[in-house]
Design an enzyme around this catalytic site. Structure first.
Site, PDB file in Angstrom:
ATOM      1  N   MET A  90      31.907  -1.239  98.598  1.00 50.60           N
ATOM      2  CA  MET A  90      32.443  -0.263  98.443  1.00 50.60           C
ATOM      3  C   MET A  90      32.668   0.512  99.854  1.00 50.60           C
ATOM      4  O   MET A  90      34.082   1.649  99.471  1.00 50.60           O
ATOM      5  CB  MET A  90      31.776   0.431  97.459  1.00 50.60           C
ATOM      6  N   HIS A 109      38.667  -8.807  94.076  1.00 47.44           N
ATOM      7  CA  HIS A 109      39.582  -7.031  93.832  1.00 47.44           C
ATOM      8  C   HIS A 109      40.004  -7.588  92.453  1.00 47.44           C
ATOM      9  O   HIS A 109      40.267  -8.749  92.595  1.00 47.44           O
ATOM     10  CB  HIS A 109      40.302  -7.414  94.781  1.00 47.44           C
TER      11      HIS A 109
END
Ligand code: GAR
Length: 201
Positions: A90, A109
């Site tokens: 992240m 993603h």
């Protein structure tokens, strides 16, 4: 044999799908090290369980983000990593890091890019009212979620979907396409031409 290094911040289910594919002999590669910026990441436990080096690199231990990234590079170098896999990592990587591993970093993603970049992609898809959603495996370039696309998978959006239910349906596909993309790379079947990834079958 291709040496993989995986960066993960949390649960690590995508990491697990790659470990499983490697252990099943589906991918000619070895996961050499798993690195996390989160000491409590389940990804680190998963690595240890499979006798893979698990390294925590804490951003708070470095005064600059360059120092933090260099520490990650040092670990990747230590294990001669050739392909860096972002699996729910992240933190945004700097242009320096991306250049260092140019065309050798993959990300997954949970949207059909270029739609819904960034955080909460599944909620973004629901809010927009799309009828299909999905996931994308791509090479990482200097933008956020913008690099050349390797594989995508599509799932239907249902009228009563919540962020969680849609995320779960997308995740099932993530666990198929990410190992597949790594396999294609390991077999030297991916060629980048500008924005496009040509898959040599
Ligand atoms: C996955 O859904 C992945 O696509 C997403 O985080 C989740 C990590 O799950 N990544 C991003 O949103 C990156 N922008 P995991 O830790 O179980 O693999």
């Amino acid at each position: 044999m291709l040496k993989l290094g995986v960066l993960a911040s949390g649960r690590g289910s995508n990491l697990q799908s790659i470990i499983d594919a490697v252990e099943a002999g589906e991918i000619e590669a070895e996961v050499k090290v798993v690195i996390s910026d989160n000491e409590n990441a389940q990804a680190l436990e998963r690595a240890t369980k499979h006798q893979i080096e698990a390294q925590y690199v804490g951003p708070e231990d470095y005064s600059t983000s360059n120092g933090f990234e260099q520490a990650i590079i040092d670990q990747l170098e230590r294990y001669d990593v050739e392909l860096v896999i972002l699996a729910g990592f992240m933190k945004l990587l700097s242009p320096y890091f991306i250049k260092y591993y140019q065309n050798r970093i993959m990300n997954i993603h949970p949207s059909l890019l270029p739609a819904f970049k960034g955080l909460h992609a599944q909620q973004q898809a629901l809010d927009y009212g799309v009828k299909v959603a999905g996931c994308t495996v791509h090479f990482v370039d200097q933008g956020m979620d913008t690099g050349p696309i390797i594989l995508q998978a599509v799932v239907p959006v249902k009228e009563d979907d919540t962020e969680d239910s849609l995320a779960t349906r997308i995740l099932e596909e993530e666990h198929k396409v990410y190992p597949e993309a790594v396999k294609l790379y390991a077999e030297d079947k991916l060629e980048i031409e500008g924005r496009k990834v040509i898959i040599k079958r």
